[in-house]
Structures are given as C-alpha cells and as structure tokens.
Design an enzyme around this catalytic site. Sequence first.
Site, PDB file in Angstrom:
ATOM      1  N   GLU A   1     -12.761   4.630   0.290  1.00 22.45           N
ATOM      2  CA  GLU A   1     -12.844   5.153   1.656  1.00 22.45           C
ATOM      3  C   GLU A   1     -13.067   6.662   1.709  1.00 22.45           C
ATOM      4  OE1 GLU A   1      -9.101   4.076   3.423  1.00 22.45           O
ATOM      5  OE2 GLU A   1      -7.948   4.967   1.794  1.00 22.45           O
TER       6      GLU A   1
ATOM      7  N   ARG B   1       0.843  -1.198   0.000  1.00 20.20           N
ATOM      8  CA  ARG B   1       0.000   0.000   0.000  1.00 20.20           C
ATOM      9  C   ARG B   1       0.877   1.246   0.000  1.00 20.20           C
ATOM     10  NH1 ARG B   1      -5.033   1.219   4.097  1.00 20.20           N
ATOM     11  NH2 ARG B   1      -3.423   1.127   5.708  1.00 20.20           N
TER      12      ARG B   1
ATOM     13  N   ASP C   1      -4.882   3.110  14.018  1.00 15.28           N
ATOM     14  CA  ASP C   1      -3.965   3.668  13.028  1.00 15.28           C
ATOM     15  C   ASP C   1      -4.474   5.057  12.660  1.00 15.28           C
ATOM     16  OD1 ASP C   1      -6.086   3.297  11.303  1.00 15.28           O
ATOM     17  OD2 ASP C   1      -5.095   1.816  10.036  1.00 15.28           O
TER      18      ASP C   1
ATOM     19  N   ASP D   1     -11.946   5.465   7.781  1.00 13.46           N
ATOM     20  CA  ASP D   1     -11.652   6.595   6.906  1.00 13.46           C
ATOM     21  C   ASP D   1     -12.918   7.090   6.218  1.00 13.46           C
ATOM     22  OD1 ASP D   1      -9.043   7.741   6.738  1.00 13.46           O
ATOM     23  OD2 ASP D   1      -8.280   5.802   6.109  1.00 13.46           O
TER      24      ASP D   1
END
Length: 719
Positions: free
Chosen positions: A427, A342, A626, A455
């Site tokens: 997202e 990612r 996160d 998100d």
Amino acid sequence: MSDYLTKSSLSVHKLLVDFVEKEALAGLAVTADQFWNGFAALVAEHAPTNARLLQKRDELQSQIDDWHRRYGTVSQNPQGYEFFLRDIGYLVPEPEDFAIETEGLDPEISSLCGPQLVVPVSNARYALNAANARWGSLYDALYGSDVVSRDGELAPGAAYNAARGQAVVEKVAQFLNQSFPLASGSHRDASGYHVLKDGETRYLAVDTPAGRTGLRDPSAFVGYGGTETAGELVLRHNGLHVVLVINPDSSIGKSHKAGLSDVVVEAALTTIQDCEDSVAAVDAADKVAVYRNWLGLMNGSLEDTFTKGERTVTRRLNADRHYKDVNGQPLVLKGRSLLLVRNVGHLMTTDAVLWDGKPIGEGLMDAALTVLCAMHDRGNSSTGAIYVVKPKMHGPEEVAFACAIFTSVETMLGLAPNTVKIGIMDEERRTSANLKAAIHAARSRVFFINTGFLDRTGDEIHTSMEAGAVLRKDEIKAERWLAAYEDRNVLIGLRCGFSGRAQIGKGMWARPDDMAAMMEAKSGHPNAGANTAWVPSPTAATLHALHYHEIDVFAAQQRRHNEPVPPLADLFSMPVQAPYALNREEITRELENNAQGILGYVVRWVQQGVGCSKVPDINNVGLMEDRATCRISSQAVANWLRHGLVSRDEVTAVFERMASVVDAQNAGDPLYRPMAENFQSVAFRAALDLALHGADQPSGYTEPLLHAARRKVKARDGK
C-alpha cells in the site's frame, strides 16, 4: 513516573505489566523475567534501525520533492525519473526469479479461496461477529440486502414478507443450480432431499417432479447430520462448503416443498483482527484493551453481552461443526475464521513502554505482545502458525526489518524459527515499485500480499506532492497507474510462487449497504486471480462467497500466469490536473466532499475513540471509513492547497460549513459534541489540521495528529 515499573532496562506502564504478567503469560512456559529481558533486548537491538529507516523515508521524499520542483511531472521525463529513483536508492535491483519458501500454512491461506473480513479487535462484539462469520445464512444475507429488489411487493417491511422470501428462495435455487447442478431437473423444483446408502457409502438423492435424481457430480456431497427428515446436508464446491438445512417444521421450511429452511455458506475463511487503521489506541490503557481482546480470541474466552431489541445477547466464539462423512465417519468443519492480527507500522511510538526515558516504537511492542497472546491458540491455526499482517512498510529494507523483529520475538518466546508468518500490505509506492524484492526479503515467512486503493492513493499523492494538482478522487480510480498497481501485485505474486501456497488479496468494498453493486463489481477480484478480497461485514462475506463458487481462482491464476508485468513507467504515470481544467463549482464540490468525509471520521475518532465506522458522505451514502480513507482525503485537500486550486481561507470556510452537515448527521448520538458550535474544539481543529498541514505529515499519515488530539480529549475527560 508513578504509573511505571522498571522491567529490565525498560520503564513499563503498570497496566501493561499487569496484563503481561497476570494474563498473557498465564499458563505459558515463558517466565516474566524471560519476557521482559527478551523484550528489552529486542528494543535495544531494533529501535536504532527503526529510527534510521524513518529518517531514510524523509530523505528520499525530500529528494523526490526537489526533482518535481525542477522537472515537473513524471510524464515530462519518465526515463529520467526512473533513473533518478534508482540513483537515490528508492528503486533497488530486482532479484532473480525465485519461489517463496514459507512452510506450515493453513489451507485457508494456501489452498482455499474466499472472502476476508477486517475488523477492529478493540470492539469485542465486532471481533466475535467477524470470527464467527466463517459461516453465514444465505437466506438472511439475501433477504436483508438490496441484492433482492426492495421495490413494490418485495419491500422488506417490519414483518416477514412472504413474497420477498420466495424471491430469496428463487435466487438461492439459482446458486445451487450453478454450483451443485442436479443430474436432471432443478433445485427450484426439489420436493425432497435424502441421504441414501450404496453399500457403506452415502449419497444424496433429490426428489423432483420428473422423479428421483442426484447431483451431477456425486462427489460434491460430503457429509450429513441429523435425521432423514430434519438435518443438515454438507456439499462442497471449489473447496468451499455449503450446508442445506432441512427442517420442514420451521417457519421458513414449512413453506418450501423440500423443507429447505436455510442454506448456510462457508464465507469469511480468514479475518484480520486489526490493531491498526480501524482502531483508536493512543495510550497504555487502549493498547491493553486491544491485546486483551486478541488474547481472548486466541484462548477462546472472549465474550460480549449486549442488548438487541428487548433481548440480552451474549456473543461467544462459535464451536466447530460436527457431521458424518459419506462413509459414516466423523467430519469436523471449523466453526470460525482463521484469525490474523494486523500490527501497526514502523512509524508511531508509544509511551506504554519507555527506553532511556523515551517512547519506543509501537510496532516493536505490537510484535512482542500480539505474538505472545497468539501462543494461547486454542484451535485457530491447525499448523501452529501465527499470522501477522504488517502494514505501511516502505520497500524491501523495511520488510526485512519486520522479519528481523519477528526473529527476535521468536527467540525471546522460545518459538521455532518462522513460526510467525508475515502478510505484506502493498500500500506504499516504494513497496509497489519494489514488490518482488520486498517478497524476496520475506520469502521464508510471507503468507500474503494485499493491495489497498486508499492508502496506496494517499501515498501516491504525498510522494508526488510537488508534481502538480492531483485529479479528483473518483477520477483517480480510472487511471493507468492504479490498474498497473493492481495487475503488478497479482502477476508478481504469481511469478514468486504464490499460487497454491499463499494469498494474493484485494481491497475493501467501502459501501456496506450497497450489496447489489458489490455483487456486480467484486467478481472482478477472484477473476483477476486474487485468492481473497476484503469485505466490510459478515453479510458481505456471505454474499461475496458466491463469487468463489462462480469463479475458479486457481484457473484464473493459471490463465494469468504468463501475462507480462506492467512496467514501472505505467506505475509512475499518475497525471496532474491541467491548468483551469476545473471550474470553481467543481473545485468547491470536491473540497466539500473531502472536508465532510474528514470531519465525519475524525470527530468520532477524537471524541469517542472510534477507529472505524460507517460515515455518511456528502450525499448521505454510508461509507466505511478508517485512517486510510482519511489519509487520501486529507492528502487530496493538502495537495490542492499546495498548488493554489484552493486557498487556506477557502479550506477553513468549507470545513466550518461542513461541520454543520456532520453535526446534523450525528444528531441522534447522545455522546456526540457538535463542532459547528465551537470551531476551536479539539475534534474540529484536528480535522482541519489534517488538511492544512497534510503535506508536512510523515508520508501523509494521519496518526500523529489524530493521536495527539485523542490524548488531549482523554486527558480533559479523565478517561
């Protein structure tokens, strides 16, 4: 500028130059001049577009803010809102029906369904554990988790608990009976497993009290290894392998009538090695460390040595698993997850590379460097594909931009067109609302679409910041707009030909210690037609794999294929709090919960550079945190502050109070610096600023404030 070297038209930090020229290019047919000239051309071509797209985000958000100030919530004028979004170009025309055209995808993407891990590639041990989580001991996963009750005589304890072990064996037998039923009898009563021959073909025979029997579906037995009395038996169901380990001389096997010492399941088929939300990489040194680990995963050299108890352990990538098939021919099963990487999104810049004296887009650097490292692939992809997950893209235009970047990367590195595949993280709301067009923009590259509650909710709050006070976080999960978002993702993916070709994914289970609840809830993901779903640990992957035996995902997709796609009106239906709906106690409790989560995550990010960790919440329940979790919490507080549910002084006072709670939760960490002793500390101020200034952050992202704070700490500590 003494730390920089001139490379083509770029100024590049020496650490990055050394890594590229001495490590990443080693053994490749790409020369240093080719790389730097190509990279400079890539930056010159795409940096202006990057800046223009970010400016467009701000312009659209400003117009949406003005609309809400004039008209209030969407619910008061839903048709007018949708017309407005089309008028300003936020909504684009939907393309005619089409099917994605991506070629050369691995079976883990196209035809197999199972769990997906996401792990910070900056942590070598975690990265290796995740890569090796292709296979997991079901005995260990059940024994070590709360899926088997921990009450009474089943409590784990310091020593092995035979009663708990027997409960595990019983639960495993239930799984085997469901996925690999015998022609008669039960695996629970099996007293022997044997590989026998019928001509040149082997088959599995099982001894039971009623006599010898076989599998109801003999074709489920596909391979074997070892000897008749001790070895491994390979079964397959819904495309996933399960290995019965027979060893009557082992401590576990000797207590089993058939000598079954373990059942190993194929678990994390794919793993996202993350350079983004779970990583704290703020400068050239950090980015080189990230790229070096990714390179080591690709060429097989990555290893990590650590102390576990009194032992020193070195972790390396697992080898493939070798067996014989039913005809006695070699059967090789991959030993590791298919690894995806990612990249960061389009927003942030990095001073690891300067162009005209200014930092370049970090996403441009990630694209070039992660693909370069992936060219060292030693057995990851069977097709030669390179899988890049691209997050935080706003709409089809930004997806098309990412594809253009990868085209430039392929050209500069001499790769065939469409070698790089793109995973679209659905997202951000502009992507959700234009998902079919976003997929169309990447139709020759796309290998997955994936939803993410955190998100997505953070962006929903930020996009609708001026509409009114948002609901509490737990209340949002039950809202119509979120269900519409999840359903639209699957159904649009199916309409675009994903079934049997590419992944449709679902989001993370955030409570790594609460596996019993995960097993109750997460079956909903494959049942909804998702090929994969995120899990927080190898243990969770092993357990979640059982859901893909229980549920045939492709049958679920076929069942859902003709369901109507929820309309945009549902997607735009997020309500706001009714005036005075909450009392002061409820408001304070929610504020404390958000403040504690922000502080608990930010303090580790800023002080120690830990981008993803298990953070105890206000009730001491460990949650995986996160930047996405931090984004939603900070946006929620910023929204309530904007609409007067809380005051600036109240927010500050609660953060100061919760700092003591977070300090106590981290008391055992020798590297931790308490925040309650100094409310001017960099970590505390960064956490508070995320709330106080959250409404003004670009798209509500946390990176700008976190990066600035971490760089300040690194400069102070000389790191």
